[in-house]
Design a protein around this motif. Structure first.
Motif, PDB file in Angstrom:
ATOM      1  N   THR A 192       0.855  -1.190   0.000  1.00  0.00           N
ATOM      2  CA  THR A 192       0.000   0.000   0.000  1.00  0.00           C
ATOM      3  C   THR A 192       0.886   1.233   0.000  1.00  0.00           C
ATOM      4  O   THR A 192       1.791   1.366   0.839  1.00  0.00           O
ATOM      5  CB  THR A 192      -0.918   0.018   1.231  1.00  0.00           C
ATOM      6  N   ARG A 193       0.629   2.140  -0.932  1.00  0.00           N
ATOM      7  CA  ARG A 193       1.399   3.381  -1.012  1.00  0.00           C
ATOM      8  C   ARG A 193       0.890   4.332   0.064  1.00  0.00           C
ATOM      9  O   ARG A 193      -0.293   4.673   0.096  1.00  0.00           O
ATOM     10  CB  ARG A 193       1.265   3.994  -2.390  1.00  0.00           C
ATOM     11  N   THR A 194       1.761   4.758   0.961  1.00  0.00           N
ATOM     12  CA  THR A 194       1.363   5.588   2.098  1.00  0.00           C
ATOM     13  C   THR A 194       0.891   6.960   1.666  1.00  0.00           C
ATOM     14  O   THR A 194       0.094   7.596   2.362  1.00  0.00           O
ATOM     15  CB  THR A 194       2.528   5.725   3.083  1.00  0.00           C
ATOM     16  N   ALA A 195       1.351   7.451   0.522  1.00  0.00           N
ATOM     17  CA  ALA A 195       0.985   8.802   0.099  1.00  0.00           C
ATOM     18  C   ALA A 195      -0.489   8.917  -0.236  1.00  0.00           C
ATOM     19  O   ALA A 195      -1.140   9.921   0.091  1.00  0.00           O
ATOM     20  CB  ALA A 195       1.837   9.221  -1.100  1.00  0.00           C
ATOM     21  N   ASP A 196      -1.070   7.897  -0.892  1.00  0.00           N
ATOM     22  CA  ASP A 196      -2.471   7.986  -1.318  1.00  0.00           C
ATOM     23  C   ASP A 196      -3.281   6.732  -1.008  1.00  0.00           C
ATOM     24  O   ASP A 196      -4.469   6.669  -1.341  1.00  0.00           O
ATOM     25  CB  ASP A 196      -2.555   8.273  -2.820  1.00  0.00           C
ATOM     26  N   GLY A 197      -2.679   5.700  -0.378  1.00  0.00           N
ATOM     27  CA  GLY A 197      -3.427   4.514   0.001  1.00  0.00           C
ATOM     28  C   GLY A 197      -3.736   3.545  -1.121  1.00  0.00           C
ATOM     29  O   GLY A 197      -4.516   2.613  -0.945  1.00  0.00           O
ATOM     30  N   VAL A 198      -3.122   3.724  -2.306  1.00  0.00           N
ATOM     31  CA  VAL A 198      -3.370   2.823  -3.426  1.00  0.00           C
ATOM     32  C   VAL A 198      -2.684   1.488  -3.154  1.00  0.00           C
ATOM     33  O   VAL A 198      -1.528   1.445  -2.739  1.00  0.00           O
ATOM     34  CB  VAL A 198      -2.868   3.440  -4.743  1.00  0.00           C
ATOM     35  N   VAL A 199      -3.416   0.400  -3.402  1.00  0.00           N
ATOM     36  CA  VAL A 199      -2.907  -0.951  -3.147  1.00  0.00           C
ATOM     37  C   VAL A 199      -2.359  -1.549  -4.437  1.00  0.00           C
ATOM     38  O   VAL A 199      -3.010  -1.481  -5.493  1.00  0.00           O
ATOM     39  CB  VAL A 199      -4.020  -1.853  -2.576  1.00  0.00           C
ATOM     40  N   THR A 246       2.438 -11.073 -15.339  1.00  0.00           N
ATOM     41  CA  THR A 246       3.248 -10.014 -15.969  1.00  0.00           C
ATOM     42  C   THR A 246       4.554  -9.778 -15.232  1.00  0.00           C
ATOM     43  O   THR A 246       5.475  -9.199 -15.797  1.00  0.00           O
ATOM     44  CB  THR A 246       2.448  -8.708 -16.019  1.00  0.00           C
ATOM     45  N   GLY A 247       4.631 -10.189 -13.958  1.00  0.00           N
ATOM     46  CA  GLY A 247       5.859  -9.983 -13.199  1.00  0.00           C
ATOM     47  C   GLY A 247       5.995  -8.575 -12.651  1.00  0.00           C
ATOM     48  O   GLY A 247       7.120  -8.098 -12.485  1.00  0.00           O
ATOM     49  N   PHE A 248       4.870  -7.915 -12.336  1.00  0.00           N
ATOM     50  CA  PHE A 248       4.900  -6.566 -11.769  1.00  0.00           C
ATOM     51  C   PHE A 248       3.903  -6.475 -10.620  1.00  0.00           C
ATOM     52  O   PHE A 248       2.901  -7.208 -10.577  1.00  0.00           O
ATOM     53  CB  PHE A 248       4.528  -5.502 -12.811  1.00  0.00           C
ATOM     54  N   PHE A 249       4.172  -5.555  -9.683  1.00  0.00           N
ATOM     55  CA  PHE A 249       3.163  -5.152  -8.724  1.00  0.00           C
ATOM     56  C   PHE A 249       2.253  -4.154  -9.423  1.00  0.00           C
ATOM     57  O   PHE A 249       2.720  -3.132  -9.921  1.00  0.00           O
ATOM     58  CB  PHE A 249       3.807  -4.517  -7.493  1.00  0.00           C
ATOM     59  N   GLU A 250       0.947  -4.438  -9.458  1.00  0.00           N
ATOM     60  CA  GLU A 250       0.011  -3.618 -10.221  1.00  0.00           C
ATOM     61  C   GLU A 250      -1.160  -3.189  -9.339  1.00  0.00           C
ATOM     62  O   GLU A 250      -1.603  -3.926  -8.456  1.00  0.00           O
ATOM     63  CB  GLU A 250      -0.532  -4.408 -11.418  1.00  0.00           C
ATOM     64  N   SER A 251      -1.663  -1.979  -9.627  1.00  0.00           N
ATOM     65  CA  SER A 251      -2.854  -1.478  -8.952  1.00  0.00           C
ATOM     66  C   SER A 251      -4.091  -1.881  -9.731  1.00  0.00           C
ATOM     67  O   SER A 251      -3.997  -2.380 -10.865  1.00  0.00           O
ATOM     68  CB  SER A 251      -2.780   0.042  -8.820  1.00  0.00           C
ATOM     69  N   ALA A 252      -5.261  -1.650  -9.150  1.00  0.00           N
ATOM     70  CA  ALA A 252      -6.512  -1.973  -9.832  1.00  0.00           C
ATOM     71  C   ALA A 252      -6.684  -1.131 -11.088  1.00  0.00           C
ATOM     72  O   ALA A 252      -7.354  -1.551 -12.048  1.00  0.00           O
ATOM     73  CB  ALA A 252      -7.692  -1.760  -8.884  1.00  0.00           C
ATOM     74  N   ALA A 253      -6.072   0.057 -11.123  1.00  0.00           N
ATOM     75  CA  ALA A 253      -6.174   0.937 -12.293  1.00  0.00           C
ATOM     76  C   ALA A 253      -5.161   0.591 -13.373  1.00  0.00           C
ATOM     77  O   ALA A 253      -5.116   1.245 -14.416  1.00  0.00           O
ATOM     78  CB  ALA A 253      -6.003   2.391 -11.871  1.00  0.00           C
ATOM     79  N   GLY A 254      -4.308  -0.418 -13.143  1.00  0.00           N
ATOM     80  CA  GLY A 254      -3.338  -0.837 -14.145  1.00  0.00           C
ATOM     81  C   GLY A 254      -1.969  -0.202 -13.999  1.00  0.00           C
ATOM     82  O   GLY A 254      -1.077  -0.442 -14.817  1.00  0.00           O
ATOM     83  N   GLU A 255      -1.744   0.589 -12.947  1.00  0.00           N
ATOM     84  CA  GLU A 255      -0.431   1.196 -12.717  1.00  0.00           C
ATOM     85  C   GLU A 255       0.541   0.124 -12.239  1.00  0.00           C
ATOM     86  O   GLU A 255       0.194  -0.711 -11.399  1.00  0.00           O
ATOM     87  CB  GLU A 255      -0.542   2.316 -11.683  1.00  0.00           C
ATOM     88  N   THR A 256       1.753   0.126 -12.779  1.00  0.00           N
ATOM     89  CA  THR A 256       2.759  -0.877 -12.417  1.00  0.00           C
ATOM     90  C   THR A 256       3.933  -0.229 -11.706  1.00  0.00           C
ATOM     91  O   THR A 256       4.226   0.952 -11.906  1.00  0.00           O
ATOM     92  CB  THR A 256       3.270  -1.621 -13.660  1.00  0.00           C
ATOM     93  N   LEU A 257       4.588  -1.023 -10.871  1.00  0.00           N
ATOM     94  CA  LEU A 257       5.757  -0.560 -10.141  1.00  0.00           C
ATOM     95  C   LEU A 257       7.019  -1.180 -10.732  1.00  0.00           C
ATOM     96  O   LEU A 257       7.017  -2.327 -11.166  1.00  0.00           O
ATOM     97  CB  LEU A 257       5.649  -0.946  -8.666  1.00  0.00           C
ATOM     98  N   GLN A 258       8.067  -0.409 -10.737  1.00  0.00           N
ATOM     99  CA  GLN A 258       9.381  -0.900 -11.138  1.00  0.00           C
ATOM    100  C   GLN A 258      10.233  -1.080  -9.892  1.00  0.00           C
ATOM    101  O   GLN A 258      10.117  -0.292  -8.944  1.00  0.00           O
ATOM    102  CB  GLN A 258      10.058   0.103 -12.086  1.00  0.00           C
ATOM    103  N   PRO A 259      11.116  -2.094  -9.851  1.00  0.00           N
ATOM    104  CA  PRO A 259      11.373  -3.075 -10.907  1.00  0.00           C
ATOM    105  C   PRO A 259      10.361  -4.208 -10.884  1.00  0.00           C
ATOM    106  O   PRO A 259       9.628  -4.384  -9.907  1.00  0.00           O
ATOM    107  CB  PRO A 259      12.771  -3.580 -10.547  1.00  0.00           C
ATOM    108  N   GLY A 260      10.338  -4.984 -11.969  1.00  0.00           N
ATOM    109  CA  GLY A 260       9.512  -6.173 -12.016  1.00  0.00           C
ATOM    110  C   GLY A 260      10.225  -7.347 -11.375  1.00  0.00           C
ATOM    111  O   GLY A 260      11.401  -7.270 -11.014  1.00  0.00           O
TER     112      GLY A 260
END
Length: 523
Positions: free
Chosen positions: A236-243, A250-264
């Motif tokens: 969970t991102r502390t700045a806005d609470g997005v999980v 796909t090998g990425f951490f992804e949000s429900a909106a399709g945003e991905t985190l690097q690195p994979g």
């Protein structure tokens, strides 16, 4: 002294000092080897490589059993070869095949747990609580003084510190008083740079239990984590609470909106890389073209090298020819010169503007072919150079095989009035092609993986246009695989491993054909 026993004798000489010393040191040396092996396994396990540690433990255990027990005596001569085969052949093959079922690439290098740890280690400074610091010598140690920017007196001071690079240090900071206030001048910036590694490991704990961390060459302050972890493995991102949840497809951490985190992270994708070869239209087109060219390139090279080498061998077998030794030496030279030197020489000879080949063609016919820019000409050039490098090998083989043909066959043919062409097609070719066939299959398999020629002469160019992955029209499978894994395709190790596995099975099939042909040739 010796005693007779049947027809043999045995010695009863007393043991020498060297024998006694060897027996005395034997078991201590064995114990030292066992302890060293176990320590090495432990070090590997401590780095988090449990599978590697297990494999090493099995290998060492088998080795000690074979060489220290009576039960393993029969394996003592076989064990080095079997162990070497497992370590240097079987293991790389299995490991490469395993990578082919993953998305391992330059963007998916780490494991899922390591990516999670990396993200959880990310922190942001609490800007309104950042303090400037200065470092003061206190005898052989140092004191740290912290204050708001512009304040004349420090708010907090540390106890005397023995700063050592790489050593984590956690101390309590207090308000300054007459006993603790630093008296010496603040160290200049070059001195701070020298102690940067030690300061980076320092944590100051204030009386309210808040912590100040090193933020740079001039600042200490509290930090807050960018991410918090949940029991299900999500972040969970502390700045806005997005999980963000791990997507193992796909090998990425992804949000429900399709945003991905690097690195994979590296994930098992099954036959995804193999399906990509067959069903991805943007990849399948260049791949099939390269595969077809690889087969054609290998086949043409073997065909022309065999034809030319066999022709020269037959000509040099004519005993009435003068200067046969000189001709044989000259024709053997392409094989004697190191291949990479010949390839680089030909690269200069085929240069469109300054090469001697185009200079001759321009003088005779007024043309200067673009050998490196035109796909057909580039492929023709590769075949020409490879045949030049390969025909001496076939010539040598055929020269030896010709010596085994009985001379009376040619004498009978001459009495029948047969021509030289009839002799070749009816006697020579049938008698040498059978033992030559397995060697030709080996040559085909070698050219299937002839990476050096492609890399030095054309580097796979010219490239296909508008492809998802960069691919060259003169690439063969092995150079294409290298390109995918290490050059301009984002280092897609998983896809390259899948192609390498395919190449292995193709070459293995050729090897089986070679064995069958060899067995038939011996009958």
């Amino acid at each position: 002294m010796s005693s007779s026993l049947g027809q043999g004798t045995y010695s009863t000489l007393p043991p020498t000092t060297a024998d006694k010393l060897g027996r005395l040191l034997y078991w201590p040396a064995v114990a030292a080897l066992i302890v060293g092996a176990l320590y090495f396994v432990f070090v590997v396990y401590a780095t988090g490589q449990a599978a590697w540690a297990t494999g090493l433990l099995v290998l060492f255990t088998a080795g000690f059993y074979v060489y220290l027990s009576r039960g393993g005596f029969a394996w003592r001569y076989l064990f080095p070869g079997i162990a070497g085969m497992l370590v240097f052949i079987a293991f790389p093959l299995v490991y490469t095949a395993q990578i082919g079922f993953t998305n391992y690439s330059s963007t998916h290098l780490l494991s899922e747990s390591r990516v999670r740890e990396y993200l959880l280690e990310q922190h942001d400074a609490v800007e309104d609580q950042v303090l400037a610091y200065s470092l003061h010598a206190s005898g052989a140690e140092y004191r740290l003084a912290l204050a708001k920017e512009g304040e004349p007196a420090p708010r907090w001071v540390s106890p005397p510190l023995a700063l050592r690079a790489g050593k984590a240090l956690r101390v309590d900071a207090t308000a300054p008083d007459a006993a603790t206030a630093p008296t010496g001048p603040a160290l200049p910036l070059p001195e701070l740079v020298k102690h940067r590694d030690a300061l980076a490991k320092l944590v100051l704990v204030l009386p309210d239990k808040s912590e100040l961390h090193y933020l740079g060459l001039r600042e200490f302050g509290p930090v807050k984590p960018q991410w918090t972890a949940a029991a299900d493995g999500s972040l969970t991102r502390t700045a806005d609470g997005v999980v963000f949840k791990p997507n193992r497809d796909t090998g990425f951490f992804e949000s429900a909106a399709g945003e991905t985190l690097q690195p994979g992270f590296k994930a098992f994708i099954g036959a995804g890389n193999y399906a990509r070869m067959l069903f991805d239209a943007e990849f399948r087109g260049p791949f099939l073209s390269i595969f077809t060219w690889t087969v054609v390139f290998s086949a043409l090279t073997v065909f022309f090298a065999t034809a030319i080498g066999m022709l020269f061998a037959v000509m040099l077998n004519w005993e009435g020819m003068k200067y046969r030794t000189t001709y044989r030496t000259l024709l053997f030279l392409p094989y004697a010169v190191p291949g990479f030197i010949s390839i680089l020489v030909f690269k200069g000879l085929f240069n469109q503007n300054f090469g001697e080949i185009n200079a001759i063609l321009d003088a005779l016919f007024g043309v200067k072919p673009a050998w490196f820019a035109d796909p057909f000409l580039a492929k023709t050039m590769l075949v020409i150079v490879n045949v030049w490098l390969g025909y001496p090998y076939v010539m040598i083989l055929c020269s030896g095989l010709l010596k085994a043909i009985p001379a009376d066959l040619y004498e009978a043919s001459a009495l029948a009035g047969a021509s030289p062409a009839t002799n070749f097609f009816k006697i020579t070719a049938p008698l040498i092609i059978k033992p030559l066939a397995p060697l030709l299959v080996s040559a085909f398999a070698f050219n299937f993986n002839n990476f050096v020629l492609i890399a030095l002469l054309t580097d796979g160019r010219p490239d296909f246009l508008s492809t998802k992955l960069p691919a060259g029209q003169t690439d063969i499978l092995v150079s294409y695989t290298y390109r995918i894994a290490f050059r301009d395709s984002g280092s897609d190790f998983g896809l390259a491993a899948a192609i390498s596995t395919l190449i292995f099975f193709l070459v293995a099939a050729l090897s089986l054909i070679n064995l069958r042909l060899s067995a038939k040739a011996q009958k």
